[in-house]
Design an enzyme around this catalytic site. Structure first.
Site, PDB file in Angstrom:
ATOM      1  N   HIS A 101       0.845  -1.187   0.000  1.00 60.08           N
ATOM      2  CA  HIS A 101       0.000   0.000   0.000  1.00 60.08           C
ATOM      3  C   HIS A 101       0.880   1.236   0.000  1.00 60.08           C
ATOM      4  CE1 HIS A 101       0.647  -1.018   4.252  1.00 60.08           C
ATOM      5  NE2 HIS A 101       0.413   0.257   4.558  1.00 60.08           N
ATOM      6  N   HIS A 103       0.891   5.330   0.936  1.00 55.83           N
ATOM      7  CA  HIS A 103       0.254   6.431   1.640  1.00 55.83           C
ATOM      8  C   HIS A 103       0.399   7.701   0.805  1.00 55.83           C
ATOM      9  CE1 HIS A 103       0.169   4.398   5.673  1.00 55.83           C
ATOM     10  NE2 HIS A 103       1.150   3.710   5.109  1.00 55.83           N
TER      11      HIS A 103
END
Length: 138
Positions: A101, A103
């Site tokens: 992932h 950010h």
């Protein structure tokens, strides 16, 4: 491939509700439940990759342009002055969920200091030695 035990797989594929800001066939972008600043988003691939090193080149080729698109929207719509793009790999780097992932953290004038460090010093000979070690791994 998806991991049935991975919470980010479940969120990315719509099995768990989220505040979604963008979705296509490859990614879901959600607002972080523990934001570093107002509008902090996570880019989640729908396929499961433990980290950046496991991800396929096609996914990686699309993730950074998407981060830029999300960051620009944060500047235009939330009044952010800038944004950080952060991707942690491994527990020692701060990764807590082992699903790739990214950010995207909007930054605001006068906001808290984040994603910074005090520059160290290194001798030129040591830099050359380190560079050679890394090159051998490529």
């Amino acid at each position: 491939m998806r991991d049935g035990n991975c919470i980010f797989c479940k969120i990315a594929n719509g099995e768990i509700p989220s505040a979604t800001v963008y979705e296509d066939e490859i990614f879901r972008v959600i607002l972080d439940l523990g934001p570093a600043s107002r509008g902090h988003a996570l880019i989640l691939p729908k396929e499961h990759f433990k980290d950046l090193c496991e991800a396929d080149p096609a996914t990686m080729a699309k993730i950074l342009p998407l981060a830029g698109k999300i960051g620009m929207a944060m500047k235009e719509k939330l009044g952010a002055n800038g944004f950080n793009v952060v991707q942690n790999n491994g527990a020692s780097a701060g990764q807590t969920v082992f699903h790739l992932h990214v950010h995207v953290i909007p930054r605001y004038e006068g906001g808290p200091v984040m994603v910074s460090w005090t520059p160290g010093e290194e001798e030129p000979k040591e830099l050359e030695k380190i560079a050679e070690m890394i090159k051998k791994g490529l």
